[in-house]
Design a protein around this motif. Structure first.
Motif, PDB file in Angstrom:
ATOM      1  N   ARG A 158      47.472  47.740  42.855  1.00 23.19           N
ATOM      2  CA  ARG A 158      48.299  48.943  42.934  1.00 23.19           C
ATOM      3  C   ARG A 158      48.255  49.566  44.334  1.00 23.19           C
ATOM      4  NH1 ARG A 158      46.668  53.212  40.477  1.00 23.19           N
ATOM      5  NH2 ARG A 158      44.698  52.451  39.594  1.00 23.19           N
ATOM      6  N   ASP A 160      48.486  52.616  45.146  1.00 23.05           N
ATOM      7  CA  ASP A 160      47.732  53.873  45.223  1.00 23.05           C
ATOM      8  C   ASP A 160      46.273  53.701  44.785  1.00 23.05           C
ATOM      9  OD1 ASP A 160      48.163  53.367  42.571  1.00 23.05           O
ATOM     10  OD2 ASP A 160      48.646  55.436  42.027  1.00 23.05           O
ATOM     11  N   LEU A 161      45.782  52.441  44.766  1.00 24.92           N
ATOM     12  CA  LEU A 161      44.408  52.207  44.306  1.00 24.92           C
ATOM     13  C   LEU A 161      43.384  52.902  45.210  1.00 24.92           C
ATOM     14  CD1 LEU A 161      42.478  50.644  42.359  1.00 24.92           C
ATOM     15  CD2 LEU A 161      42.375  48.861  44.114  1.00 24.92           C
ATOM     16  N   ASP A 162      42.442  53.574  44.582  1.00 23.78           N
ATOM     17  CA  ASP A 162      41.322  54.154  45.315  1.00 23.78           C
ATOM     18  C   ASP A 162      40.229  53.070  45.403  1.00 23.78           C
ATOM     19  OD1 ASP A 162      38.863  55.441  46.005  1.00 23.78           O
ATOM     20  OD2 ASP A 162      39.667  57.362  45.297  1.00 23.78           O
ATOM     21  N   GLU A 164      37.434  52.768  47.034  1.00 26.60           N
ATOM     22  CA  GLU A 164      36.034  53.177  46.888  1.00 26.60           C
ATOM     23  C   GLU A 164      35.673  53.408  45.419  1.00 26.60           C
ATOM     24  OE1 GLU A 164      34.569  56.205  49.403  1.00 26.60           O
ATOM     25  OE2 GLU A 164      34.635  54.815  51.094  1.00 26.60           O
ATOM     26  N   ALA A 165      36.566  54.058  44.705  1.00 25.72           N
ATOM     27  CA  ALA A 165      36.318  54.335  43.285  1.00 25.72           C
ATOM     28  C   ALA A 165      36.260  53.032  42.492  1.00 25.72           C
ATOM     29  CB  ALA A 165      37.383  55.268  42.723  1.00 25.72           C
ATOM     30  N   ALA A 166      37.122  52.069  42.865  1.00 28.67           N
ATOM     31  CA  ALA A 166      37.118  50.782  42.172  1.00 28.67           C
ATOM     32  C   ALA A 166      35.778  50.084  42.378  1.00 28.67           C
ATOM     33  CB  ALA A 166      38.263  49.906  42.687  1.00 28.67           C
ATOM     34  N   PHE A 167      35.303  50.096  43.591  1.00 28.12           N
ATOM     35  CA  PHE A 167      33.987  49.487  43.859  1.00 28.12           C
ATOM     36  C   PHE A 167      32.914  50.195  43.051  1.00 28.12           C
ATOM     37  CE2 PHE A 167      31.474  46.790  46.803  1.00 28.12           C
ATOM     38  CZ  PHE A 167      30.214  47.203  46.418  1.00 28.12           C
ATOM     39  N   ASP A 168      32.942  51.534  43.062  1.00 24.72           N
ATOM     40  CA  ASP A 168      31.924  52.311  42.341  1.00 24.72           C
ATOM     41  C   ASP A 168      31.898  51.962  40.851  1.00 24.72           C
ATOM     42  OD1 ASP A 168      31.631  53.474  44.800  1.00 24.72           O
ATOM     43  OD2 ASP A 168      31.839  55.540  44.122  1.00 24.72           O
ATOM     44  N   ALA A 169      33.090  51.757  40.256  1.00 24.90           N
ATOM     45  CA  ALA A 169      33.148  51.459  38.819  1.00 24.90           C
ATOM     46  C   ALA A 169      32.528  50.096  38.532  1.00 24.90           C
ATOM     47  CB  ALA A 169      34.587  51.518  38.314  1.00 24.90           C
ATOM     48  N   MET A 205      43.200  47.948  38.117  1.00 25.57           N
ATOM     49  CA  MET A 205      43.522  47.906  39.553  1.00 25.57           C
ATOM     50  C   MET A 205      44.812  47.161  39.818  1.00 25.57           C
ATOM     51  SD  MET A 205      39.921  47.015  41.501  1.00 25.57           S
ATOM     52  CE  MET A 205      39.831  45.294  40.937  1.00 25.57           C
TER      53      MET A 205
END
Lengths: 207, 207
Positions: A158, A160-162, A164-169, A205
């Motif tokens: 996507r 608009d993917l964040d 950093e947040a994706a890595f954190d999850a 994602m």
């Protein structure tokens, strides 16, 4: 002027900023710390002195803070992972890099004993925790974050993917296993849960 | 036979299984432990004795293990959250429950100092970690896990969703902030990242 005997030379070192430091002793000091950690013994100055054969005075001179010494020892042999290949199957590349082997994420390169010691250490010392994040953990995230950004550019993820947040999850799910559930990353149940958590995150994602 | 004076009575207690235990002292012992934790001081037997006014002998009799005492103190006031409403906007319900307030997930009901102490404690003691997971953490997950299952039944979430893995990914992202990044859950950056991580997970769970 005569050269002072060892004991007074030690005192002189503390005052002389130009004098070379006792860095030669580092390998044996650090090795002693890692032996204690791997034996799950508490790391104390006395034990490090005993195991390393380095004098207490020399140890304090080189490492005034036991915490900094333990942190340095914990980072021995850990490097920033190589860049991930771009252009292939991104899902497969990320899965292999993050979940592929039982030690890919959080405790990468660590024994579990070292991982647990690291977490105890950073939970006890906020300044160390931030320094560790800045100088070690955040740098090791680089290759995966860049692979995620290339995935956005290629239209796979996507727009608009964040990142950093994706890595954190994804990484957070792995930390949760070790820290909250208390299950070894190599157990079959944990592998299955981490694969499922990765699948959920990947779907969320994808473009 | 005369009644033994206080000191010998203490020794007798250890042997007499039928005698009532010193549970009356628990509130002051536990309060002393929590004061030390909140002051971010190390919890030692001496300090607990000093703060609580309870004798060392009585403390050992009631709490032979300092670890168990600290664990019990850390759980004071923490309860299983109520069941989540079914039938409304599930995304909104879950978001409010899990991310809604800065303390909703991991440190729920905790001060940060207590949270950090808990993590240090479980990282130091695998048996305690598993016991804590079984008797406390896993039970507190119940309401959210049941809400996720009702979401599957209602066709909102994927039929093949791994509910446990979904919870781990959302909660794991929150633990990652506190434990790895070392950022307070109430900071604006953290709130934004947690909302983004929740969004990714939600999209990955949705049918």
């Amino acid at each position: 002027m005569t050269i002072a005997p060892a004991a007074s030379a030690g005192a002189a070192v503390r005052r002389g900023p130009g004098r070379p430091r006792d860095t030669d002793m580092d390998p044996q000091i650090v090795a002693a710390v890692l032996e204690l950690i791997d034996a799950e013994e508490e790391v104390t100055v006395s034990r490090v002195v005993e195991r390393s054969g380095v004098s207490r005075a020399a140890l304090y001179r080189r490492w005034p803070s036991l915490t900094t010494l333990i942190a340095a020892a914990l980072d021995v042999g850990r490097t920033v992972p190589p860049e991930l290949p771009v252009g292939g199957d991104l899902r497969e590349t990320l899965f292999t890099s993050l979940i592929g082997s039982p030690t890919s994420i959080s405790p990468s390169g660590y024994s579990e004993a070292r991982f647990r010691q690291r977490i105890r250490l950073v939970m006890a010392d906020r300044a160390l925790q931030r320094a560790y994040w800045e100088s070690h953990v955040s740098r090791r995230r680089g290759p995966v974050e860049r692979a995620l950004r290339s995935g956005i550019e290629r239209g796979i993820l996507r727009e608009d993917l964040d990142v950093e947040a994706a890595f954190d999850a994804i990484a957070g799910a792995a930390y949760y296993q070790s820290i909250v559930r208390g299950e070894p990353l190599e157990s079959a149940d944990t592998r299955r849960r981490l694969a499922a958590a990765f699948d959920i995150t990947w779907r969320g994602m994808a473009a």
